[in-house]
Design a protein around this motif. Sequence first.
Motif, mmCIF file in Angstrom:
data_model
loop_
_atom_site.group_PDB
_atom_site.id
_atom_site.type_symbol
_atom_site.label_atom_id
_atom_site.label_comp_id
_atom_site.label_asym_id
_atom_site.label_seq_id
_atom_site.Cartn_x
_atom_site.Cartn_y
_atom_site.Cartn_z
ATOM 1 N N ILE A 303 82.270 -0.975 -93.803
ATOM 2 C CA ILE A 303 82.335 -0.647 -95.229
ATOM 3 C C ILE A 303 81.899 0.788 -95.460
ATOM 4 N N ARG A 304 80.842 1.208 -94.767
ATOM 5 C CA ARG A 304 80.359 2.587 -94.921
ATOM 6 C C ARG A 304 81.316 3.606 -94.314
ATOM 7 N N GLN A 305 82.142 3.168 -93.395
ATOM 8 C CA GLN A 305 83.148 4.059 -92.821
ATOM 9 C C GLN A 305 84.440 4.070 -93.653
ATOM 10 N N ARG A 306 84.407 3.366 -94.794
ATOM 11 C CA ARG A 306 85.514 3.352 -95.740
ATOM 12 C C ARG A 306 86.715 2.550 -95.239
ATOM 13 N N ALA A 307 86.465 1.367 -94.727
ATOM 14 C CA ALA A 307 87.542 0.451 -94.342
ATOM 15 C C ALA A 307 88.301 -0.005 -95.579
ATOM 16 N N LEU A 308 89.597 -0.288 -95.409
ATOM 17 C CA LEU A 308 90.393 -0.801 -96.522
ATOM 18 C C LEU A 308 89.977 -2.230 -96.866
ATOM 19 N N GLN A 309 89.776 -3.039 -95.836
ATOM 20 C CA GLN A 309 89.421 -4.428 -96.019
ATOM 21 C C GLN A 309 88.644 -4.903 -94.799
ATOM 22 N N VAL A 310 87.663 -5.759 -95.025
ATOM 23 C CA VAL A 310 86.875 -6.304 -93.912
ATOM 24 C C VAL A 310 86.877 -7.827 -94.010
ATOM 25 N N THR A 311 87.247 -8.467 -92.911
ATOM 26 C CA THR A 311 87.235 -9.922 -92.832
ATOM 27 C C THR A 311 86.400 -10.332 -91.630
ATOM 28 N N GLN A 312 85.543 -11.318 -91.824
ATOM 29 C CA GLN A 312 84.721 -11.836 -90.729
ATOM 30 C C GLN A 312 85.059 -13.305 -90.514
ATOM 31 N N ILE A 313 85.401 -13.662 -89.273
ATOM 32 C CA ILE A 313 85.733 -15.057 -88.985
ATOM 33 C C ILE A 313 84.755 -15.621 -87.954
ATOM 34 N N GLU A 314 84.569 -16.918 -88.028
ATOM 35 C CA GLU A 314 83.636 -17.631 -87.153
ATOM 36 C C GLU A 314 84.327 -18.890 -86.652
ATOM 37 N N ILE A 315 84.150 -19.201 -85.366
ATOM 38 C CA ILE A 315 84.817 -20.356 -84.780
ATOM 39 C C ILE A 315 84.150 -21.673 -85.168
ATOM 40 N N MET A 316 82.859 -21.609 -85.524
ATOM 41 C CA MET A 316 82.134 -22.811 -85.916
ATOM 42 C C MET A 316 82.378 -23.137 -87.383
ATOM 43 N N PRO A 317 82.123 -24.381 -87.811
ATOM 44 C CA PRO A 317 82.324 -24.735 -89.220
ATOM 45 C C PRO A 317 81.303 -24.048 -90.125
ATOM 46 N N LYS A 318 81.624 -23.961 -91.394
ATOM 47 C CA LYS A 318 80.730 -23.323 -92.363
ATOM 48 C C LYS A 318 79.441 -24.139 -92.490
ATOM 49 N N PRO A 319 78.286 -23.493 -92.342
ATOM 50 C CA PRO A 319 77.012 -24.214 -92.454
ATOM 51 C C PRO A 319 76.768 -24.653 -93.896
ATOM 52 N N PRO A 320 75.925 -25.663 -94.083
ATOM 53 C CA PRO A 320 75.600 -26.098 -95.442
ATOM 54 C C PRO A 320 74.788 -25.040 -96.184
ATOM 55 N N VAL A 321 74.808 -25.111 -97.481
ATOM 56 C CA VAL A 321 74.067 -24.168 -98.326
ATOM 57 C C VAL A 321 72.726 -24.790 -98.722
ATOM 58 N N GLY A 322 71.666 -23.983 -98.647
ATOM 59 C CA GLY A 322 70.361 -24.436 -99.134
ATOM 60 C C GLY A 322 69.544 -25.213 -98.142
ATOM 61 N N LYS A 323 69.941 -26.448 -97.841
ATOM 62 C CA LYS A 323 69.206 -27.279 -96.910
ATOM 63 C C LYS A 323 70.169 -27.978 -95.967
ATOM 64 N N ASN A 324 69.645 -28.308 -94.789
ATOM 65 C CA ASN A 324 70.447 -28.992 -93.786
ATOM 66 C C ASN A 324 69.617 -30.129 -93.193
ATOM 67 N N PRO A 325 69.988 -31.378 -93.446
ATOM 68 C CA PRO A 325 69.217 -32.509 -92.922
ATOM 69 C C PRO A 325 69.086 -32.500 -91.403
ATOM 70 N N ALA A 326 70.029 -31.838 -90.713
ATOM 71 C CA ALA A 326 69.982 -31.798 -89.249
ATOM 72 C C ALA A 326 68.875 -30.885 -88.731
ATOM 73 N N THR A 327 68.428 -29.950 -89.559
ATOM 74 C CA THR A 327 67.340 -29.037 -89.175
ATOM 75 C C THR A 327 66.306 -29.001 -90.297
ATOM 76 N N PRO A 328 65.539 -30.064 -90.451
ATOM 77 C CA PRO A 328 64.590 -30.167 -91.566
ATOM 78 C C PRO A 328 63.362 -29.278 -91.385
#
Length: 472
Positions: A303-328
């Motif tokens: 972004i600081r180098q003045r890219a036209l567009q930046v997309t970030q992809i991840e192979i894992m599923p989207k993590p939960p927001v706020g809290k995660n019962p699997a990692t209390p």
Amino acid sequence: MGNPKAFMTIPRKEAGYRPVSERIYDFGEVEQTLHREDRKLQASRCMDCGIPFCQWGCPLGNKMPEWQDLIYKGNWKKAIEILHETNNFPDFTGRICPAPCEKSCVLSLHEAPVTIRENEAAVTEVAFNEGLIKAQAPAHRTGRKVAVIGSGPAGMAAAQQLNRKGHHVTVFEKSRSVGGLLRYGIPNFKLAKNVIDRRLTQLIEEGIVFQTQTEIGKDIPGSRLLADYDAVCIAIGAGHPRNIDPPGRDLKGIYFAMDFLSQENELLMEEELTFSEKISARNKHVLVIGGGDTGSDCVGTSIRQRALQVTQIEIMPKPPVGKNPATPWPYYPHILKTSSSHEEGCERRWALNTVSFNGENGQVREAVVEEVRWEKDENGRMKMVPTGPTEVMKADLVLLALGFVHPVHAGLLDELGVAYDARGNVAVDTAGQTSVPKIFATGDASTGASLVVRAIASGRKVAEHIHQKLLV
């Protein structure tokens, strides 16, 4: 505690970031600071909870309740002294640590933990500004000599601890400047390099010798190092990047994230470029593959180098927001993390696997990705299952931020005759000693890629074992 009920009346207040419209035009640190009175109020929120889970969650075992209370009482001098008892570089961790202490804070149950990380950075700044951090040269020298290979956080911590025990310490660094990943891997907008420089000044004043642009095995034979020093500490990190090999991987415009990030830092420091080819995101569609912190750093830098567009992809599923019962609580939560770089303008996608790259005249122009899902196999292990749909994404610049797999200098380990495992990590016992009696290893070199705070903790631990060995 001076005010055991403050957590009930004073809300959590973060310093926040500089405005996006301002910060994307420079590489200055994005995080702001609170003035002293606000910081004292935030420190007062540390409750007398009986069991300090924050200390349990910290790899360094920092004594959070003690120095929070001292900040609240305005005793900044004693606060930094107690912090330094367990952490050599709170100015580093106060900026870039993911703060497992805060995730373990009792108040995290209400999603309002004490601002421990920010308080840590603040007390260190006050201490530096008021001249409370001074060089501590040892009263006497033991006559023993220790060589530390690598000047990242683990190497610097080990060197300082050993030097303060009275041993003569020389740190060998292959790069032009001291700092390792802190210097070359982390962008200035997260960690300004003058923060490293002032610590380096302190370490030099304490008597540590730094020998840069020196590669063991090339500039100094390993046999000579073993002959000249009573102990050797390997702290070379784990800098070998994880790769992928889909069709089209050999197209121009596809780089490892660290080549991109290191080059930007070298440019800002006006150093000679290690990676000869200039990598620029300017006026390009940037695709960052990898959803971790390194990927986030690529986003902010693009972004600081003045890219036209930046997309970030991840192979894992989207993590939960706020809290995660699997990692209390009080464990570190696996939840969605949004960095300052993401807030600056970035599309984020999850559960996407890169199938191939398409190009034009040898230059990458597109990435083909497919949706995937994750499920357990008959052994209970997670496996990736393609779901069929594919998508073509514009990509003039692809940055691979897939983590690291082993020390970047496996050749060095062969030079010293040190054994390492199948992953390339140095094989050590519980004391950090390698297969060669006088050689030890610390930080990412022995554990694999991890956090800066863990590297510092590892450096401190192995320094104590080396010291005990030298006393025999």
